[in-house]
Design a protein around this motif. Structure first.
Motif, PDB file in Angstrom:
ATOM      1  N   ILE A  80     -22.278 -18.460 -41.023  1.00 43.09           N
ATOM      2  CA  ILE A  80     -21.258 -18.825 -40.036  1.00 43.09           C
ATOM      3  C   ILE A  80     -21.627 -20.134 -39.352  1.00 43.09           C
ATOM      4  N   GLU A 121     -14.950 -13.794 -41.182  1.00 44.17           N
ATOM      5  CA  GLU A 121     -15.795 -12.696 -41.637  1.00 44.17           C
ATOM      6  C   GLU A 121     -16.725 -13.155 -42.745  1.00 44.17           C
ATOM      7  N   VAL A 122     -17.886 -12.508 -42.795  1.00 43.55           N
ATOM      8  CA  VAL A 122     -18.836 -12.693 -43.885  1.00 43.55           C
ATOM      9  C   VAL A 122     -19.182 -11.296 -44.377  1.00 43.55           C
ATOM     10  N   GLU A 153     -13.116 -22.008 -38.637  1.00 43.98           N
ATOM     11  CA  GLU A 153     -13.584 -20.775 -38.011  1.00 43.98           C
ATOM     12  C   GLU A 153     -13.848 -19.754 -39.116  1.00 43.98           C
ATOM     13  N   VAL A 154     -15.043 -19.213 -39.159  1.00 44.67           N
ATOM     14  CA  VAL A 154     -15.375 -18.184 -40.147  1.00 44.67           C
ATOM     15  C   VAL A 154     -15.008 -16.842 -39.529  1.00 44.67           C
ATOM     16  N   GLN A 198      -9.230 -21.407 -40.944  1.00 49.88           N
ATOM     17  CA  GLN A 198     -10.189 -20.316 -41.033  1.00 49.88           C
ATOM     18  C   GLN A 198     -10.709 -20.148 -42.445  1.00 49.88           C
ATOM     19  N   ARG A 233     -25.426 -13.566 -42.086  1.00 48.75           N
ATOM     20  CA  ARG A 233     -24.147 -13.827 -41.408  1.00 48.75           C
ATOM     21  C   ARG A 233     -24.286 -14.967 -40.402  1.00 48.75           C
ATOM     22  N   THR A 234     -25.348 -14.912 -39.607  1.00 46.22           N
ATOM     23  CA  THR A 234     -25.566 -15.960 -38.606  1.00 46.22           C
ATOM     24  C   THR A 234     -25.728 -17.321 -39.267  1.00 46.22           C
ATOM     25  N   GLU A 248     -19.234 -23.401 -40.012  1.00 42.59           N
ATOM     26  CA  GLU A 248     -18.493 -23.895 -38.846  1.00 42.59           C
ATOM     27  C   GLU A 248     -18.984 -25.272 -38.412  1.00 42.59           C
TER      28      GLU A 248
END
Length: 161
Positions: A123, A136-137, A133-134, A96, A119-120, A127
Motif C-alpha cells: 500500500i 485492498e490487498v 488509493e489502494v 483506486q 499489506r503495509t 500510493e
C-alpha cells in the motif's frame, strides 16, 4: 477553461474548487494540472511485486505451477521479464487500485505478521509512487518454504557445470 480528470493524485498544491485528481487546461492553469496521466496495470503490478518481495519472511511470489513455469521461462534468454509480476494481479481504476498476491512464506515466520507487513509495504509503495488509493490487498499463502527444500533454479540445480 476546460477540466481534465487525471488518474493520479497531485502534490500538496491545489486550487480552490479543483480536486487533486482534476486538472485544468489553459494558459492560466498550473503546469502540474495540465493534461491527463494514466498508469498501466503492469506498472502497478511491478511496484506491488517489488514491495512484497522486500518483506522479510516472503520466500517467493506465485502459486506452484506459476513458479514452475516461471523458473523455466527465466532460463530462456529474454523470458524472465515477467518474474517481478508473477503471483501479482491488479485492478486499476482512475483513482483506486486493488491488489491480489499469491505468496510463499518462509517456515517459522508468523503468517499473520508477514501478511500485515506485506499489506503495509504494498500500500505504501503503490500510493507513494502512483497517487492511487489502494482499496485492498488480498494475500493467498500458497506454500511454506522449508529450510531443507532446494529450489529448482538454484545454482546446483543443473546437471552440467
Amino acid at each position: 477553461m476546460t477540466e481534465n480528470i487525471t488518474s493520479v493524485g497531485g502534490g500538496g498544491k491545489s486550487d480552490a474548487g479543483v480536486s487533486a485528481l482534476t486538472g485544468r487546461t489553459g494558459a492560466g492553469a498550473p503546469a502540474e494540472t495540465r493534461g491527463k496521466t494514466t498508469i498501466a496495470d503492469g506498472v502497478v503490478a511491478k511496484i506491488a511485486g517489488m514491495a512484497a518481495r522486500e518483506v522479510p519472511g516472503i520466500y517467493n511470489l506465485g502459486a506452484g505451477m506459476a513458479r514452475a513455469f516461471g523458473a523455466m521461462r527465466e532460463r530462456v534468454p529474454g523470458g524472465g521479464a515477467g518474474a517481478v509480476t508473477r503471483g501479482v494481479r491488479v485492478e486499476v481504476g482512475e483513482r483506486q487500485a486493488a491488489v491480489d498476491l499469491d505468496v510463499v512464506v518462509e517456515y517459522g515466520v508468523s503468517i499473520v505478521d508477514v501478511a500485515g507487513d506485506v499489506r503495509t509495504s504494498v500500500i505504501s509503495a503503490v500510493e507513494r509512487m502512483t497517487g492511487l488509493e489502494v482499496v485492498e490487498v488480498n494475500i493467498a499463502v500458497d506454500d511454506v518454504h522449508l529450510p531443507d527444500e532446494e529450489e529448482e533454479s538454484g545454482p546446483d540445480g543443473g546437471r552440467v557445470r
